[in-house]
Enzyme design. Structure first.
Site, mmCIF file in Angstrom:
data_model
loop_
_atom_site.group_PDB
_atom_site.id
_atom_site.type_symbol
_atom_site.label_atom_id
_atom_site.label_comp_id
_atom_site.label_asym_id
_atom_site.label_seq_id
_atom_site.Cartn_x
_atom_site.Cartn_y
_atom_site.Cartn_z
ATOM 1 N N GLU A 1 -43.810 -28.519 6.565
ATOM 2 C CA GLU A 1 -44.584 -27.343 6.130
ATOM 3 C C GLU A 1 -46.057 -27.474 6.527
ATOM 4 O O GLU A 1 -46.697 -26.496 6.895
ATOM 5 C CB GLU A 1 -44.428 -27.148 4.619
ATOM 6 C CG GLU A 1 -43.016 -26.661 4.270
ATOM 7 C CD GLU A 1 -42.772 -26.593 2.777
ATOM 8 O OE1 GLU A 1 -42.835 -27.658 2.124
ATOM 9 O OE2 GLU A 1 -42.544 -25.489 2.261
ATOM 10 N N GLU B 1 -35.213 -30.061 1.450
ATOM 11 C CA GLU B 1 -35.424 -29.888 0.008
ATOM 12 C C GLU B 1 -34.130 -29.579 -0.747
ATOM 13 O O GLU B 1 -33.953 -29.996 -1.892
ATOM 14 C CB GLU B 1 -36.445 -28.773 -0.257
ATOM 15 C CG GLU B 1 -37.885 -29.148 0.030
ATOM 16 C CD GLU B 1 -38.298 -28.925 1.479
ATOM 17 O OE1 GLU B 1 -37.407 -28.721 2.332
ATOM 18 O OE2 GLU B 1 -39.511 -28.953 1.759
HETATM 19 N N1 3HC Z 1 -41.758 -39.180 -1.752
HETATM 20 C C1 3HC Z 1 -41.884 -40.385 -2.337
HETATM 21 N N2 3HC Z 1 -41.299 -41.503 -1.868
HETATM 22 C C2 3HC Z 1 -40.573 -41.378 -0.747
HETATM 23 C C3 3HC Z 1 -40.399 -40.161 -0.085
HETATM 24 C C4 3HC Z 1 -41.027 -39.015 -0.631
HETATM 25 N N3 3HC Z 1 -40.932 -37.807 -0.056
HETATM 26 N N4 3HC Z 1 -39.617 -40.352 0.988
HETATM 27 C C5 3HC Z 1 -39.316 -41.668 1.010
HETATM 28 N N5 3HC Z 1 -39.897 -42.278 -0.044
HETATM 29 C C6 3HC Z 1 -39.849 -43.721 -0.352
HETATM 30 C C7 3HC Z 1 -38.443 -44.208 -0.646
HETATM 31 O O1 3HC Z 1 -38.128 -44.023 -2.013
HETATM 32 C C8 3HC Z 1 -38.554 -45.658 -0.270
HETATM 33 O O2 3HC Z 1 -39.218 -46.315 -1.329
HETATM 34 P P1 3HC Z 1 -38.893 -47.847 -1.672
HETATM 35 O O3 3HC Z 1 -39.213 -48.618 -0.433
HETATM 36 O O4 3HC Z 1 -39.746 -48.122 -2.843
HETATM 37 O O5 3HC Z 1 -37.419 -47.860 -1.993
HETATM 38 C C9 3HC Z 1 -39.499 -45.647 0.926
HETATM 39 O O6 3HC Z 1 -40.211 -44.401 0.833
HETATM 40 C C10 3HC Z 1 -38.828 -45.722 2.271
HETATM 41 O O7 3HC Z 1 -37.820 -44.728 2.314
HETATM 42 P P2 3HC Z 1 -36.470 -44.982 3.111
HETATM 43 O O8 3HC Z 1 -35.895 -46.288 2.723
HETATM 44 O O9 3HC Z 1 -35.635 -43.763 2.926
HETATM 45 O O10 3HC Z 1 -37.029 -45.093 4.590
HETATM 46 P P3 3HC Z 1 -36.380 -44.631 5.957
HETATM 47 O O11 3HC Z 1 -37.300 -45.080 6.997
HETATM 48 O O12 3HC Z 1 -34.941 -45.012 6.009
HETATM 49 O O13 3HC Z 1 -36.392 -43.013 5.919
HETATM 50 C C11 3HC Z 1 -37.324 -40.833 5.497
HETATM 51 C C12 3HC Z 1 -37.601 -42.307 5.886
HETATM 52 C C13 3HC Z 1 -36.467 -40.170 6.602
HETATM 53 C C14 3HC Z 1 -38.633 -40.111 5.386
HETATM 54 C C15 3HC Z 1 -36.522 -40.806 4.187
HETATM 55 O O14 3HC Z 1 -37.206 -41.594 3.237
HETATM 56 C C16 3HC Z 1 -36.338 -39.458 3.573
HETATM 57 O O15 3HC Z 1 -35.421 -38.745 3.950
HETATM 58 N N6 3HC Z 1 -37.194 -39.095 2.601
HETATM 59 C C17 3HC Z 1 -37.077 -37.888 1.849
HETATM 60 C C18 3HC Z 1 -37.406 -36.693 2.694
HETATM 61 C C19 3HC Z 1 -37.391 -35.447 1.844
HETATM 62 O O16 3HC Z 1 -36.420 -35.102 1.209
HETATM 63 N N7 3HC Z 1 -38.522 -34.715 1.844
HETATM 64 C C20 3HC Z 1 -38.635 -33.514 1.093
HETATM 65 C C21 3HC Z 1 -39.344 -33.825 -0.166
HETATM 66 S S1 3HC Z 1 -39.419 -32.412 -1.231
HETATM 67 C C22 3HC Z 1 -40.703 -31.497 -0.604
HETATM 68 O O17 3HC Z 1 -41.270 -31.838 0.383
HETATM 69 C C23 3HC Z 1 -41.060 -30.284 -1.412
HETATM 70 C C24 3HC Z 1 -42.004 -29.381 -0.684
HETATM 71 O O18 3HC Z 1 -41.289 -28.389 -0.005
HETATM 72 C C25 3HC Z 1 -42.952 -28.726 -1.617
#
Ligand code: 3HC
Ligand code: NAI
Length: 706
Positions: A110, A130
């Site tokens: 975004e 999301e």
């Molecule tokens: N917020 C907070 N912590 C997050 C995070 C996030 N969005 N994304 C990842 N983390 C944390 C994980 O919990 C993990 O923490 P830890 O080491 O303490 O366990 C650490 O970051 C590393 O994450 P991964 O082990 O998953 O790392 P990868 O390298 O395998 O993957 C990633 C990275 C592809 C970014 C994956 O973490 C992921 O898919 N994250 C979530 C993405 C997501 O769903 N984003 C949407 C969020 S909602 C949003 O944005 C609302 C908005 O529209 C207003």
């Protein structure tokens, strides 16, 4: 909030006429309060500083931005909000460029959509996931994405939550350019300089033309609404996504943003959001078993599989798919040929669905070798035994493995129930023996219970977690007991279902209630799918040791005695005509149940669907608590992940223990005590639940401690 922190996390540097704004907030540059404040301030500064002619936003480390900071959801919102940051970026009069490497997900994309131009390196992954967290893109994504790439493509991204690579993002129009190298800063600078040289304006996504074909947009929205109503049964946020895109079509950009915000806040408040985010973090927590912190995994470059039946073949496929060479050992040539045929059948199925090419299959099969001699396993780094579920057979196999395997090889068993400590006694090196409990079909099911016997060494446990990563499985650490975490808890709620069936509920009503709760199948459908003969054999084996005071329902035995083992025999609890997989209720089964009730002297009573789920869940939660109490599961979240990944528990409810917290443990305990009045032996409250209720605590309070 500490203002200095934002400055550390978001740094700005003027390069030539370009303000390079770098987000450095490991691990994934999530858009927490400090990032939002820093970014907002940087754009403000760029706006007013006459030396700045353009802004380039990059992420430090491997990712651009992994999204909003999920840990902040549910906490009071501190300004600026993410939509405000995005609007500020878009309103900037100087061109803002987002240069993306790695993940640009959710709020991260975004931010990029609010920028005026986007470049990505070839390794970038973009998406609006999301929906997988029970949310919708809440920082303008539902308004900007359709304007940029059209309603159909935007809905597909938002409703599937899938990530697209740079090439697809470019084809969709999400990004303007794919960089030549992986040096995101250098690529971003080159691109921004080109834009400046061409006097490119601050091009705003809010003005993009993706929705201008109103008829096509309306058709895409209607199609998405129809499909979502059907496919996303029980889920809250998908239809809100469709509503938000409809607002994008029908309202002004600013009104659409306001509408999106309202819908987003509704999603934030929904219990489904809480359940899905619990699942997200729980799946990452299970990876951190104690041994993974203290020991180094052994190197696994080759795998042996003993047994080429249902599980052996599935495990072999999982390992082959991970690029590992697999040596399979079977009893005789005919069984080996069957094992190979099982594997080929899986691949042929994928080829038929165009999900694999014949060349890919040939490449996978070239990594497979078979033998009827254990000597073929002499050089492998890890062996997984998947022979018959019989202690004597397994011990004989392990004695052979002890004889042939090289020192340091990991010796694993896929047993479902048997005592892994007893299996380990059959070798001279019990420190190398571990349980790796895959679920059927093993190449598809995500769960891998890592069963840790008393003598195993920590590096073997760490190796199991490393292997799970290679095989893309979700590993859960489990202690040794009958059925480990999953099957042990399953046995108890299955018994509760049998009791309800004998007491008056039909298996069809129970299955329906369980499906309505969100499981893909009810317990009697599962029994028909798995085959009633397996459970029947286990019950006969255990008959001698069963507690004579425990209630025993004989309905399943009566059905099996007729040779009705479920789908494979055309009937079980259900009737399956013409080899179909969808069963219909069977009046003869209902007659058997009636006869059994009469034999047991039971006057059937009526159950509502709610009664059924109260008992079903109370049984699952109570045994889940026992499993935690006895240290078989490290924490309640390990039970949750087991059920989410291996037993079809509805993800949006977060798992049985999360669900228990949402209902309230005092309520669950009151239910158990009420049911105990009928059957005090079966319904014994878990000491853990009693203790937590006394302390006014919940399962979540135990999730931090292990
Ligand atoms: N917020 C907070 N912590 C997050 C995070 C996030 N969005 N994304 C990842 N983390 C944390 C994980 O919990 C993990 O923490 P830890 O080491 O303490 O366990 C650490 O970051 C590393 O994450 P991964 O082990 O998953 O790392 P990868 O390298 O395998 O993957 C990633 C990275 C592809 C970014 C994956 O973490 C992921 O898919 N994250 C979530 C993405 C997501 O769903 N984003 C949407 C969020 S909602 C949003 O944005 C609302 C908005 O529209 C207003
Ligand atoms: P299966 O009966 O389909 O396959 C067992 C295979 O082992 C047969 O092909 C047989 O020829 C082979 N075998 C037997 N003795 C052998 C020996 N001494 N040496 C080499 N091969 C030998 O059984 P399935 O279902 O694959 O189960 C295997 C194991 O996996 C069991 O321990 C079972 O409890 C466990 N398991 C089964 C699950 C399932 O859903 N079927 C799920 C999880 C675990």
């Amino acid at each position: 909030m500490n203002p200095e922190l934002s400055e550390d996390i978001v740094t700005s540097e003027l390069r030539d006429r370009i303000l390079v704004v770098t987000l450095d907030h490991p691990p994934v540059n999530a858009l927490g309060i400090h990032v939002r404040r820093g970014l907002f301030a940087a754009i403000e500064a760029a706006h007013t500083d006459p030396a700045v002619e353009a802004v380039l936003i990059v992420g430090a480390g491997r990712n651009f931005i992994g999204g909003a900071d999920i840990r902040e959801f549910g906490l009071p919102l501190l300004p600026p909000s993410l939509p405000e940051v995005c609007n500020r970026i878009e309103a900037c009069r100087k061109p803002v460029v987002a240069a993306i490497r790695g993940a640009a997900l959710g709020g991260g994309l975004e931010i990029a959509l609010a920028a005026h131009y986007r470049i990505a390196t070839a390794t970038a992954r973009l998406g609006l996931p999301e929906v997988t967290l029970g949310l919708l893109p809440g920082a303008g994504g539902t308004q900007r994405a359709p304007r940029l790439i059209g309603a159909k493509a935007a809905l597909d991204l938002m409703l599937s939550g899938r990530h697209v690579d740079a090439e697809e993002a470019h084809a969709l129009g999400l990004i303007d350019l794919i960089g030549q190298t992986d040096d995101v800063l250098a690529e971003g600078l080159i691109y921004t300089r080109e834009l400046l040289a061409a006097h490119a304006p601050a091009r705003r996504t809010r003005d993009a033309a993706g929705l201008d074909d109103r008829a096509a947009s309306r058709a895409a929205i209607e199609a998405a609404r129809a499909e979502t109503s059907k496919k996303s049964r029980g889920l809250f946020s998908p239809l809100k996504i469709v509503d938000a895109v409809q607002a994008a079509l029908e309202q002004s950009f600013d009104d659409g943003l306001r509408h999106e915000r309202q819908l987003f806040l509704q999603c934030i408040d929904s219990p489904q959001r809480a359940g899905l985010i619990h699942a997200f973090f729980a799946e990452r927590e299970v990876l951190k078993a104690p041994e993974t912190r203290t020991a180094r995994p052994r190197r696994i470059a080759s795998v042996g599989v003993v047994g080429g039946g249902t599980m052996g073949a599935g495990i072999a496929v999982a390992a082959l798919d991970a690029g590992l060479p697999v040596t399979m050992v079977e009893r005789d040539e005919a069984s080996l040929a069957r094992g190979r045929a099982h594997i080929e059948k899986v691949y042929d199925g994928l080829i038929a669905k165009s999900r694999m090419t014949p060349e890919d299959k040939a490449a996978a099969m070239s990594r497979w070798t078979g033998s009827t001699s254990y000597d073929a396993l002499a050089a492998v780094d890890l062996v997984i035994e998947a022979v018959f579920e019989d202690m004597a057979v397994k011990q004989t196999v392990f004695a052979e493995l002890d004889r042939v395997c090289k020192p340091g090889a990991v010796l694993a068993t896929n047993t479902s129930y048997l005592d892994v400590d007893a299996i380990a006694t059959s070798v001279s090196r019990p420190a190398d023996v571990i349980g790796l409990h895959f679920f059927s079909p093993a190449n598809i099911m995500k769960l891998l219970e890592v069963v840790v016997p008393s003598q195993v060494s920590s590096d073997v446990v760490a190796t199991a977690f490393e292997l799970a990563k290679k095989l893309r499985k979700v590993p859960v650490r489990a202690g040794v007991c009958d059925g480990f975490i999953g099957n042990r808890v399953l046995a108890v709620y299955r018994a509760a279902a049998d009791y309800m069936m004998e007491d008056g509920a039909s298996p069809y009503q129970i299955d329906r209630a369980v499906r309505e709760f969100g499981f893909p199948m009810g317990p009697f459908q599962v029994a028909d799918l798995a085959g009633g003969d397996i459970g029947w054999a286990t019950r006969k084996r255990r008959a001698a040791t069963r507690d004579p005071n425990a209630r025993y329902v004989q309905i399943a035995d009566r059905i099996c005695e007729r040779g009705w083992f479920g789908q494979k025999t055309g009937r079980g609890y259900y009737l399956y005509t013409d080899g179909g997989r969808v069963g219909t209720p069977d009046p003869e089964v209902e007659a058997i149940i009636d006869a059994e009730r009469e034999r047991a002297g039971i006057t059937p009573c009526a159950f509502t669907d709610e009664d059924i789920m109260r008992r079903y869940m109370a049984a699952m939660i109570n045994e889940g608590a026992n499993v935690v109490h006895q240290g078989v599961a490290l924490r309640p979240l390990d039970v949750d992940v087991t059920f989410l990944s291996g037993y079809g528990f509805p993800r949006y409810r977060g798992g049985p223990m999360k669900y228990a917290d949402s209902v309230g443990l005092a309520t669950v305990l009151a239910d158990i005590r009420e049911f105990a009045q009928e059957d005090p032996l079966f319904w014994q409250p878990s000491p853990l639940i009693v203790d937590l209720v006394e302390r006014d605590a919940d399962f979540a309070s135990l999730n931090q401690s292990a």
